[in-house]
Design a protein around this motif. Structure first.
Motif, PDB file in Angstrom:
ATOM      1  N   ASP A  49      11.671  15.453  -4.533  1.00 35.11           N
ATOM      2  CA  ASP A  49      10.948  15.937  -5.705  1.00 35.11           C
ATOM      3  C   ASP A  49      10.236  17.247  -5.387  1.00 35.11           C
ATOM      4  O   ASP A  49       9.970  17.565  -4.225  1.00 35.11           O
ATOM      5  CB  ASP A  49       9.904  14.909  -6.148  1.00 35.11           C
ATOM      6  N   VAL A  50       9.892  17.994  -6.442  1.00 29.79           N
ATOM      7  CA  VAL A  50       9.104  19.203  -6.233  1.00 29.79           C
ATOM      8  C   VAL A  50       7.704  18.831  -5.764  1.00 29.79           C
ATOM      9  O   VAL A  50       7.176  17.748  -6.078  1.00 29.79           O
ATOM     10  CB  VAL A  50       9.006  20.045  -7.518  1.00 29.79           C
ATOM     11  N   ASP A  51       7.099  19.708  -4.985  1.00 31.70           N
ATOM     12  CA  ASP A  51       5.706  19.540  -4.590  1.00 31.70           C
ATOM     13  C   ASP A  51       4.840  19.811  -5.818  1.00 31.70           C
ATOM     14  O   ASP A  51       4.912  20.895  -6.401  1.00 31.70           O
ATOM     15  CB  ASP A  51       5.374  20.525  -3.463  1.00 31.70           C
ATOM     16  N   PRO A  52       4.011  18.863  -6.243  1.00 35.93           N
ATOM     17  CA  PRO A  52       3.227  19.073  -7.462  1.00 35.93           C
ATOM     18  C   PRO A  52       2.074  20.049  -7.298  1.00 35.93           C
ATOM     19  O   PRO A  52       1.471  20.445  -8.295  1.00 35.93           O
ATOM     20  CB  PRO A  52       2.704  17.661  -7.789  1.00 35.93           C
ATOM     21  N   ASN A  53       1.780  20.463  -6.081  1.00 36.77           N
ATOM     22  CA  ASN A  53       0.618  21.328  -5.854  1.00 36.77           C
ATOM     23  C   ASN A  53       0.946  22.808  -6.026  1.00 36.77           C
ATOM     24  O   ASN A  53       0.618  23.651  -5.177  1.00 36.77           O
ATOM     25  CB  ASN A  53       0.028  21.058  -4.471  1.00 36.77           C
ATOM     26  N   PHE A  54       1.601  23.098  -7.142  1.00 34.10           N
ATOM     27  CA  PHE A  54       1.880  24.470  -7.558  1.00 34.10           C
ATOM     28  C   PHE A  54       1.719  24.543  -9.070  1.00 34.10           C
ATOM     29  O   PHE A  54       1.670  23.521  -9.760  1.00 34.10           O
ATOM     30  CB  PHE A  54       3.305  24.893  -7.160  1.00 34.10           C
ATOM     31  N   TRP A  55       1.674  25.757  -9.588  1.00 30.08           N
ATOM     32  CA  TRP A  55       1.603  25.963 -11.034  1.00 30.08           C
ATOM     33  C   TRP A  55       3.019  25.965 -11.604  1.00 30.08           C
ATOM     34  O   TRP A  55       3.872  26.727 -11.162  1.00 30.08           O
ATOM     35  CB  TRP A  55       0.914  27.285 -11.355  1.00 30.08           C
ATOM     36  N   TYR A  56       3.249  25.100 -12.590  1.00 24.24           N
ATOM     37  CA  TYR A  56       4.570  24.982 -13.215  1.00 24.24           C
ATOM     38  C   TYR A  56       4.476  25.310 -14.707  1.00 24.24           C
ATOM     39  O   TYR A  56       3.607  24.775 -15.419  1.00 24.24           O
ATOM     40  CB  TYR A  56       5.114  23.565 -13.043  1.00 24.24           C
ATOM     41  N   PRO A  57       5.369  26.160 -15.213  1.00 21.61           N
ATOM     42  CA  PRO A  57       5.388  26.417 -16.662  1.00 21.61           C
ATOM     43  C   PRO A  57       5.946  25.201 -17.392  1.00 21.61           C
ATOM     44  O   PRO A  57       6.927  24.601 -16.954  1.00 21.61           O
ATOM     45  CB  PRO A  57       6.325  27.623 -16.783  1.00 21.61           C
ATOM     46  N   VAL A  58       5.319  24.852 -18.494  1.00 18.88           N
ATOM     47  CA  VAL A  58       5.787  23.709 -19.278  1.00 18.88           C
ATOM     48  C   VAL A  58       6.078  24.074 -20.735  1.00 18.88           C
ATOM     49  O   VAL A  58       6.630  23.260 -21.478  1.00 18.88           O
ATOM     50  CB  VAL A  58       4.783  22.528 -19.225  1.00 18.88           C
ATOM     51  N   ALA A  59       5.726  25.296 -21.139  1.00 17.38           N
ATOM     52  CA  ALA A  59       6.007  25.715 -22.521  1.00 17.38           C
ATOM     53  C   ALA A  59       5.790  27.218 -22.641  1.00 17.38           C
ATOM     54  O   ALA A  59       5.023  27.816 -21.880  1.00 17.38           O
ATOM     55  CB  ALA A  59       5.108  24.990 -23.516  1.00 17.38           C
ATOM     56  N   ASN A 117      11.259  11.316  -3.013  1.00 22.02           N
ATOM     57  CA  ASN A 117      10.830  10.436  -4.093  1.00 22.02           C
ATOM     58  C   ASN A 117      10.896   8.970  -3.651  1.00 22.02           C
ATOM     59  O   ASN A 117      11.310   8.644  -2.545  1.00 22.02           O
ATOM     60  CB  ASN A 117      11.626  10.699  -5.378  1.00 22.02           C
ATOM     61  N   ARG A 118      10.470   8.094  -4.543  1.00 22.78           N
ATOM     62  CA  ARG A 118      10.334   6.689  -4.163  1.00 22.78           C
ATOM     63  C   ARG A 118      11.678   6.000  -3.953  1.00 22.78           C
ATOM     64  O   ARG A 118      11.738   4.894  -3.416  1.00 22.78           O
ATOM     65  CB  ARG A 118       9.509   5.936  -5.202  1.00 22.78           C
TER      66      ARG A 118
END
Length: 368
Positions: A26-36, A359-360
């Motif tokens: 999975d991607v590392d969540p500790n970055f800024w991701y565009p969602v819209a 991931n899990r």
């Protein structure tokens, strides 16, 4: 959101660290991701977005900045994005009118008329830049320490910029590999004629991988859109000089493609982020911006803009088909059976593997 071990918490001794199937990273969540795109979230409205299986409600008050909450009311889990933005900028659930502020605190349960009754919802750090709305899905305490990325040449009057946001049925890592490996130009022979990528070199570090190429035309007519950007190239049977340098760079988790002319001037700048949508991250929403340097006579680029858009769309559709076929093969074979021989892509895969989070479902691969 389920807490995951981030890339920064992976074992320091990489040689002894367990290896996983790259398509289960999975991607590392500790970055800024565009969602819209900013234009999709209108004043006084809410908008439904997603990040890796997690529903996100983006709310833009009539006055003040956009903010992001988990898109589930704490009461009955109805999407808050279906609600109403009140005159205080809070979002009111469409079901019972529970109201939540920018921090996710429940400020009103209208039929009880007392404080401290309703539970809060998760709030995400949220920023707006270059026509995109970003969230920070990881540890919120890290949000201010991680910069929101600079994006192409948005805001530079010397460039004209277009947006694109296709959805693909594949793991985000396939997209990084596809763009980084310019040796697949045979795929685009119907759009670009016969050209050959010439590898010029690479650079890499803990969080980035860059490869540089030039291209030589071996036959076929040069597409109009390509000629408008780069100038006319012909195959006259001789060794062709390096006219432009194409640099593809993954600076985790973002990817860029820049083209410099023979004088070293930037003439095209592409920025992309591959946002995972589903829980297994095998569906991807790409957010990208493509900036093209304006010629002396700007109206020429304006006239060619629709042609350029059609050209890039056709190229991307060919890429889409092949990466989705790769994903289907992964499912049918029960794992990653790719045999990679290009050192650049090997280094890229290593970067993506060590930067992301297993991931899990991931099981360590046998060493060897």
């Amino acid at each position: 959101m389920q807490q995951a071990t981030t890339a920064t918490e992976q074992p320091a001794d990489r040689a002894n660290a367990p290896r996983y199937d790259l398509r289960q990273i999975d991607v590392d969540p500790n970055f800024w991701y565009p969602v819209a795109w900013s234009s999709k979230v209108r004043p006084g409205k809410a908008f439904a977005a997603r990040f890796a299986g997690h529903p996100i409600a983006l709310i833009r008050p009539e006055y003040g900045p956009v903010y992001a909450l988990e898109d589930r009311c704490a009461h009955r889990q109805v999407p808050l994005s279906k609600g109403v933005v009140d005159d205080k900028g809070c979002i009111k659930c469409c079901y019972h009118g529970w109201a939540f502020d920018q921090q996710g605190k429940c400020v009103t349960v209208p039929y009880l008329n007392k404080e401290g009754v309703g539970r809060p919802v998760k709030a995400y750090p949220c920023r707006e830049k270059s026509g995109l709305i970003f969230i920070f899905p990881g540890d919120p305490d890290l949000a201010d320490k991680v910069p929101v990325p600079d994006i192409a040449q948005v805001g530079n009057p010397e460039f004209k910029t277009r947006q694109f946001s296709p959805r693909l049925k594949c793991h985000y890592t396939f997209m990084h590999e596809n763009l980084m490996d310019m040796n697949h130009q045979f795929l685009h022979r119907r759009q670009m004629g016969s050209i050959t990528a010439r590898f010029l070199g690479q650079d890499k570090g803990d969080n980035f991988m860059e490869a540089r190429y030039s291209f030589a035309r071996k036959g076929g007519n040069q597409p109009l859109a390509e000629a408008l950007i780069f100038g006319k190239h012909h195959d006259d049977g001789r060794e062709q000089p390096v006219e432009e340098v194409v640099s593809i760079r993954t600076t985790y988790p973002y990817q860029t493609l820049q083209i410099h002319d023979k004088d070293g001037d930037l003439i095209m700048d592409l920025w992309a982020c591959y946002l995972p949508l589903g829980e297994t991250q095998q569906v991807t929403q790409a957010f990208g911006l493509l900036s093209v340097k304006k010629p002396k006579w700007t109206f020429l680029l304006d006239l060619a803009w629709p042609v350029l858009g059609l050209f890039t769309h056709r190229i991307f559709e060919e890429d889409r088909e092949v990466v989705e076929m790769e994903q289907n093969a992964w499912r049918e074979l029960g794992g990653d059976h790719n045999i990679e021989v290009f050192p650049v892509v090997k280094s890229l895969r290593d970067l993506l593997a060590r930067s992301g989070v297993p991931n899990r479902h991931a099981q360590p691969l046998e060493q060897g």
